[in-house]
Design an enzyme around this catalytic site. Structure first.
Site, mmCIF file in Angstrom:
data_model
loop_
_atom_site.group_PDB
_atom_site.id
_atom_site.type_symbol
_atom_site.label_atom_id
_atom_site.label_comp_id
_atom_site.label_asym_id
_atom_site.label_seq_id
_atom_site.Cartn_x
_atom_site.Cartn_y
_atom_site.Cartn_z
ATOM 1 N N ASP A 106 25.978 30.400 32.976
ATOM 2 C CA ASP A 106 26.136 31.903 33.005
ATOM 3 C C ASP A 106 26.180 32.791 31.695
ATOM 4 O O ASP A 106 26.743 33.811 31.472
ATOM 5 C CB ASP A 106 27.573 32.041 33.796
ATOM 6 C CG ASP A 106 28.784 31.773 33.131
ATOM 7 O OD1 ASP A 106 28.480 30.990 31.827
ATOM 8 O OD2 ASP A 106 29.786 31.956 33.436
ATOM 9 N N CYS B 226 28.178 29.272 28.674
ATOM 10 C CA CYS B 226 28.374 27.909 28.568
ATOM 11 C C CYS B 226 28.704 27.220 27.309
ATOM 12 O O CYS B 226 29.535 26.402 27.157
ATOM 13 C CB CYS B 226 26.954 27.337 29.227
ATOM 14 S SG CYS B 226 25.565 27.672 28.209
ATOM 15 N N HIS C 3 20.686 26.525 27.121
ATOM 16 C CA HIS C 3 21.994 26.008 27.859
ATOM 17 C C HIS C 3 22.733 24.774 27.154
ATOM 18 O O HIS C 3 22.241 23.894 26.712
ATOM 19 C CB HIS C 3 21.555 25.489 29.342
ATOM 20 C CG HIS C 3 22.781 25.085 30.153
ATOM 21 N ND1 HIS C 3 23.709 26.158 30.415
ATOM 22 C CD2 HIS C 3 23.258 24.025 30.535
ATOM 23 C CE1 HIS C 3 24.791 25.649 30.935
ATOM 24 N NE2 HIS C 3 24.500 24.354 31.323
#
Lengths: 296, 163
Positions: free
Chosen positions: A84, A87, A287
């Site tokens: 989101d 992270c 990510h």
């Protein structure tokens, strides 16, 4: 925008509107993607075997598979975080708190708490209002106190539950963002070259960068954020970069060298070089997840 | 019952009353701290001078991690304000951050009044006039300023939410 009334989309501007989707439409799509993410993944997931990670790539890029295979020599498990945009911060603080808990490291916990408390004055000096961060700071300190009380299964569960709680988890992420922003602005001369040329309109400044890319929730973290927050809290972090690139790490050595994910250690200036990282994160483009090193 | 959002809003209110920024005002609904009624006065030395513009702010329990929903209740003619009063302003959307409190939101909206962003228009006509015919734009702005003195009805009928 809040997703309270998805039906009531404001009317799009008049006939002159270009083909580009309106800002509202883009935002709405972003929010929708995040809402879908929220349904399928917790802020912090369960610990999983690296095999589960490898399985994602089994039918895809074999460079990933090779690198994960190599990773298994040093790491036992990993833990996913929700994609989101928060992270990095969430994974970082979760892994750190969990480490305190598992090692019952009281000395480190006390050091950390006093560093966090020292940020109160720095934030105020940096122009942040106390009302903006005091609750969040309290919440973080509470978590630290909590993890130093016991290191049993129950304490571990409790940490997980708290870091999955919208309010607690996000307040802590927010506090880390403010500290990061303040650190970047306090050391403007050091950080400015890194943002130079990121955008010209309006001209890049450290302050503007922080307003746009550090303080807002959901803004993704980059090298700069990591340098700043690890310095600010004096927590050494290792990031393992897992991507599809095909060059063997270290070059040269013996031709058929196995592919290996490259590592980058963020060691705060105050720590002696080579200080062991307290947090290991796995970076895949866009990510961060948490990695658990094999002990010994 | 004091959740973090409510606690924070109490503090926002305290700051707004003890150290009020110029030209804005606001207070929570007496029986619901999550709903606020606010006023922005048109900035001096701009066509907006003299206008009193009412807005509502609705906060969720996720505040301050989520921006409130802010709407003008006074009818406005402005490139970044939709017909229903909602506002197109970066800090209320993707650039929101918890460092903004009610006072900061109101001052940002106040400066948006005289410093619109015609590149992301919510009101196409206002944006066009702002770019192409500033005289006429200013005249239309003066109209809503004058209307704001007498107007006491919501911008659009749907506004029965402020009890």
């Amino acid at each position: 925008m809040a997703s309270t009334e998805p039906a009531a989309e404001p009317p799009v501007a008049g006939s002159e509107a270009p083909d580009r989707p309106s800002d509202e439409a883009i935002l709405q799509q972003q929010n929708q993607i995040r809402a879908e993410q929220a349904k399928v993944s917790e802020y912090v997931g369960q610990e999983e075997n690296l095999g589960a990670l490898k399985a994602e790539y089994e039918n895809g890029n074999q460079n990933f598979v090779q690198k994960i295979g190599k990773l298994e020599e040093r790491y036992r498990t990993f833990r996913r975080t929700r994609g989101d945009g928060n992270c990095f911060f969430r994974g970082f603080i979760y892994a750190y708190l969990e480490g305190l808990l598992q090692n019952s490291d009281l000395a480190e916990a006390n050091r950390f708490m006093s560093v966090v408390q020292s940020w109160k004055a720095k934030l105020v000096e940096g122009g942040f209002q106390e009302l903006v961060f005091e609750d969040a700071m309290e919440l973080l300190l509470e978590q630290v106190k909590e993890v130093t009380k016991a290191s049993d299964q129950f304490a571990q569960e409790k940490l997980l539950v708290n870091m999955r709680d919208d309010m607690v988890s996000n307040m802590i992420v927010m506090f880390l963002r403010l500290v990061t922003s303040c650190e970047v602005q306090r050391r403007e001369d050091f950080f400015f070259p890194f943002i130079l040329g990121m955008y010209d309109e309006p001209p890049a400044t450290v302050e503007l960068f922080c307003q746009r890319h550090v303080e807002p929730m959901g803004e993704e973290s980059d090298h700069l954020h990591i340098v700043a927050v690890t310095e600010a809290l004096q927590i050494p972090v290792r990031v393992v970069y897992l991507d599809s690139s095909g060059l063997p790490a270290g070059g040269g050595g013996g031709g058929a060298g196995a592919l290996e994910a490259s590592c980058h250690d963020f060691v705060p200036d105050s720590c002696p070089p080579g200080t062991a990282p307290r947090v290991h994160l796995l970076y895949r483009p866009g990510h961060y997840d948490i990695l658990y090193a094999k002990s010994g | 019952m004091s959740t973090p959002a409510r606690k924070r809003l109490m503090r926002d209110f305290r700051r707004l009353t003890s150290d009020p920024p110029q030209g804005v005002n606001g207070s929570p609904n007496p029986d619901n701290i999550m709903q606020w009624n606010c006023v922005i006065f048109g900035p001096e030395d701009t066509p907006w001078d003299g206008g009193t513009f009412k807005l509502t702010m609705e906060f969720s329990e996720e505040y301050p991690n989520k921006a409130p929903t802010v709407k003008f209740k006074t009818k406005l003619f402005h490139p970044n304000v939709y017909a229903d009063g909602s506002i197109c302003l970066d800090i209320l959307q993707n650039q929101w951050s918890p460092i903004y409190d009610v006072a900061a939101i109101l001052t940002s909206i106040q400066s948006l009044l005289s410093d619109p962003n015609p590149n992301s228009p919510a009101n196409g006509e206002a944006a066009r006039l702002y770019n192409e015919n500033r005289r006429e734009y200013n005249r239309r702005v003066r109209e809503v300023v004058e209307a704001s003195w007498v107007e006491d009805v919501p911008a659009e009928e749907e506004g029965k939410e402020d009890k």
